[in-house]
Design a protein around this motif. Structure first.
Motif: not given
Length: 253
Positions: A19-21, A62-67
């Protein structure tokens, strides 16, 4: 089982690493979108095109926040299990989903605008628009030329590093006070003062900021592009002058 069930989190740790990748891919996407927006401003493209890149940045945010929420939910679940040491293996999927849903329920649009890369995007886009403003439709060419000359002179002054007193090649901006320096020069000062266990005062005359940190420095892409553009214009002017001079000599002889 006395002392709680023994649970291996190896697979979970592996998933977190993956997930960090994914997060690094999001960061790369945001960097690309930022540079595309800068290219559009520099080439005087339609405002709508630039705004579309801002929407792309918000989608990435938004994707970064969700992740981030999902990774936080997983980490909180693992910590909870390690702390409570339950007798039976709990439903990890359910626990993670429960925590993730709770985090997502607190979402707001303002969260996206606090994304570090989005903030950098907006700040640099503002500077880019200052440096590469669209030509005016005003018919008074004389006034336009005077204003342009003043703007160029002011810009050239901003191109000078307060440390080296030379035109910057790789400018970085201090997020705290807003001043810019040549990257190598300011990093050298920070390293020297760190060895002396002393704080670094902003080298810009008149600035009251007394604790410049490497972590507060960000690349000033807008300024770098303005410097490069000014160089290109200067070389173009010199080439034209040289061509005019050569043609004049031919006529004279």
């Amino acid at each position: 089982m006395p002392g709680g069930a023994r649970i291996s989190f190896n697979s979970v740790d592996s998933s977190l690493s993956s997930l960090k990748n994914c997060q690094s891919y999001i960061n790369t996407g945001m960097d690309i979108a930022t540079h595309v927006a800068f290219d559009l401003v520099e080439s005087f493209n339609d405002v709508e095109d630039v705004n579309s890149m801002e929407n792309v940045m918000l989608e990435y945010a938004a994707m970064d926040r969700q992740l981030n929420h999902y990774m936080k939910a997983v980490e909180e679940t693992i910590n909870q299990i390690k702390r409570e040491k339950p007798e039976n293996i709990p439903d990890l999927k359910y626990l993670v989903k429960e925590k993730f849903t709770a985090l997502e329920s607190k979402n707001s649009d303002s969260d996206l605008q606090k994304n570090e890369k989005y903030i950098y995007f907006k700040d640099q886009l503002k500077e880019m628009r200052k440096q590469f403003c669209h030509p005016s439709d005003n018919d008074n060419e004389a006034i336009e030329q005077i204003d342009e000359d003043i703007a160029v002179t002011q810009s050239q002054m901003n191109f000078i590093c307060p440390i080296t007193q030379m035109e910057m090649k790789k400018p970085v901006r201090n997020k705290i006070c807003g001043h810019t320096y040549e990257e190598d020069a300011i990093l050298k000062i920070i390293q020297t003062r760190r060895q002396q266990k002393k704080e670094v005062r902003c080298p810009k005359i008149g600035c009251s900021h007394t604790n410049v940190k490497e972590s507060d420095l960000v690349p000033d892409e807008a300024l770098k592009r303005a410097i490069d553009s000014q160089k290109k214009q200067s070389w173009s002017t010199l080439d034209k002058s040289a061509g005019y001079s050569a043609s004049t000599k031919k006529i004279c002889y």
